[in-house]
Design a protein around this motif. Sequence first.
Motif, mmCIF file in Angstrom:
data_model
loop_
_atom_site.group_PDB
_atom_site.id
_atom_site.type_symbol
_atom_site.label_atom_id
_atom_site.label_comp_id
_atom_site.label_asym_id
_atom_site.label_seq_id
_atom_site.Cartn_x
_atom_site.Cartn_y
_atom_site.Cartn_z
ATOM 1 N N ARG A 78 -4.368 77.355 47.714
ATOM 2 C CA ARG A 78 -4.200 76.001 48.271
ATOM 3 C C ARG A 78 -3.905 75.001 47.167
ATOM 4 N NH1 ARG A 78 -8.241 72.132 48.866
ATOM 5 N NH2 ARG A 78 -7.985 70.558 50.521
ATOM 6 N N ARG A 79 -4.617 75.087 46.045
ATOM 7 C CA ARG A 79 -4.391 74.188 44.905
ATOM 8 C C ARG A 79 -3.005 74.400 44.295
ATOM 9 N NH1 ARG A 79 -4.964 70.913 42.060
ATOM 10 N NH2 ARG A 79 -5.922 71.584 40.112
ATOM 11 N N GLY A 119 -0.261 73.076 46.444
ATOM 12 C CA GLY A 119 -0.325 71.664 46.792
ATOM 13 C C GLY A 119 -0.552 71.402 48.260
ATOM 14 N N LEU A 120 -1.378 72.223 48.885
ATOM 15 C CA LEU A 120 -1.630 72.081 50.317
ATOM 16 C C LEU A 120 -2.864 71.232 50.613
ATOM 17 C CD1 LEU A 120 -0.860 75.734 51.504
ATOM 18 C CD2 LEU A 120 0.552 73.693 51.868
ATOM 19 N N GLU A 121 -3.415 70.568 49.603
ATOM 20 C CA GLU A 121 -4.653 69.804 49.813
ATOM 21 C C GLU A 121 -4.508 68.723 50.879
ATOM 22 O OE1 GLU A 121 -4.796 70.565 45.221
ATOM 23 O OE2 GLU A 121 -3.272 70.357 46.778
ATOM 24 N N TYR A 176 5.647 72.786 53.516
ATOM 25 C CA TYR A 176 4.674 71.784 53.090
ATOM 26 C C TYR A 176 4.164 72.017 51.672
ATOM 27 C CZ TYR A 176 4.914 70.856 58.034
ATOM 28 O OH TYR A 176 5.377 70.558 59.293
ATOM 29 N N HIS A 177 4.758 72.968 50.961
ATOM 30 C CA HIS A 177 4.399 73.150 49.558
ATOM 31 C C HIS A 177 4.796 71.924 48.753
ATOM 32 C CE1 HIS A 177 4.483 77.873 49.725
ATOM 33 N NE2 HIS A 177 3.589 77.349 50.537
ATOM 34 N N ARG A 178 4.051 71.643 47.708
ATOM 35 C CA ARG A 178 4.382 70.525 46.827
ATOM 36 C C ARG A 178 5.686 70.799 46.089
ATOM 37 N NH1 ARG A 178 3.427 71.822 41.481
ATOM 38 N NH2 ARG A 178 2.129 73.679 41.145
ATOM 39 N N ALA A 179 6.328 69.763 45.615
ATOM 40 C CA ALA A 179 7.495 69.935 44.751
ATOM 41 C C ALA A 179 7.044 70.642 43.476
ATOM 42 C CB ALA A 179 8.106 68.576 44.420
ATOM 43 N N ALA A 204 6.002 73.799 43.425
ATOM 44 C CA ALA A 204 5.043 74.864 43.721
ATOM 45 C C ALA A 204 5.599 76.212 43.277
ATOM 46 C CB ALA A 204 4.728 74.896 45.210
ATOM 47 N N PRO A 226 -0.099 72.262 39.190
ATOM 48 C CA PRO A 226 -0.571 71.280 40.163
ATOM 49 C C PRO A 226 -1.222 70.103 39.461
ATOM 50 C CG PRO A 226 -2.118 73.090 40.024
ATOM 51 C CD PRO A 226 -0.947 73.474 39.155
#
Length: 342
Positions: A66-67, A70-72, A154-157, A159, A330
Amino acid sequence: MTIPEPEGADLKPSYIEAGQPFNRDTHYIEDRLTRDARDGWPVEPGRYRLVAARACPWANRTAIVRRLLGLEGVISLGLPGPTHDKNSWTFDLDPGAVDPVLGIERLQQAYFARFPDYPRGITVPAIVDVPSGRVVTNNYPQITIDFETEWVEYHRAGAPDLYPVALRAEIDEVAELIFHDVNNGVYKCGFAGSQKSYERAYDTLFARLDWLEERLATRRFLVGDTITEADIRLFTTLARFDAVYHGHFKCNRNKLTEMPVLWAYARDLFQTPGFGDTIDFEQIKRHYYVTHSDINPSGIVPKGPDARGWLEPSGREALGGRPFGDGTPPGPPLPAERVPSL
């Protein structure tokens, strides 16, 4: 769905069956959260809560993934305390001992909301549907894979790709060996009900650790040149080895710190954002030494070992490799999710 009859729960008054080897119950709730909602649970930001105790290695995997991805801000995190009774993990770290999102005192309540007569162990990690308060799944190997493959939108840029298509067969093969011989192998030692089953598990565990020591001597990561699902699965056991498994589970041929390659590999990962910042050694020790009263009836929690060694440079950069591939680390953990610094 139909829940199989229990073959032995993770949470029960006694973990050791006299004369028998330890057999982990691997019948989990197999529903998945997917883009096509094949099981009735669509990928949907803000709808689900990941319940993942810091103490548990299986839950620790999901917190790391999750970290890293970037799914927080998409999947919230509930943190039970480090101990539990025979019935359930509890939210005793939260104000009023109630999870602030789910409004429950025990994870068991989310299981019973869906299956009133749920016969198996109330395990973490678990995904809970917030609107209904019902557990969706506790199938921890699949939870991380789905985070990596079903929640891509929904992953962070930046990731990382933790489960690259070209390497999946090798990742799965290595992870399967690690599960049987190491992840579950330490439990086979600690919960063995006979000398013979203990020694068999002990020999298998250290044979596999020797194999890993050799494999990682010339490569920075287990598969390919970046961090993958395989590394995450190994790390959570290594992080607990000296603090718990060496003494409490009698895995005492040597400590992790006495295996130069694996110790450097583990430190390399610990110092990588997303790994060490999910580890709380005090909660880990309290969970095992207090909860496993059949192994440690006094309930005394050891003060050591000194965890500051995890911050010593690993030197693994000399092997090359790029931890995040073409991605980036992250950002810092959310304030409410920070663990104590060493």
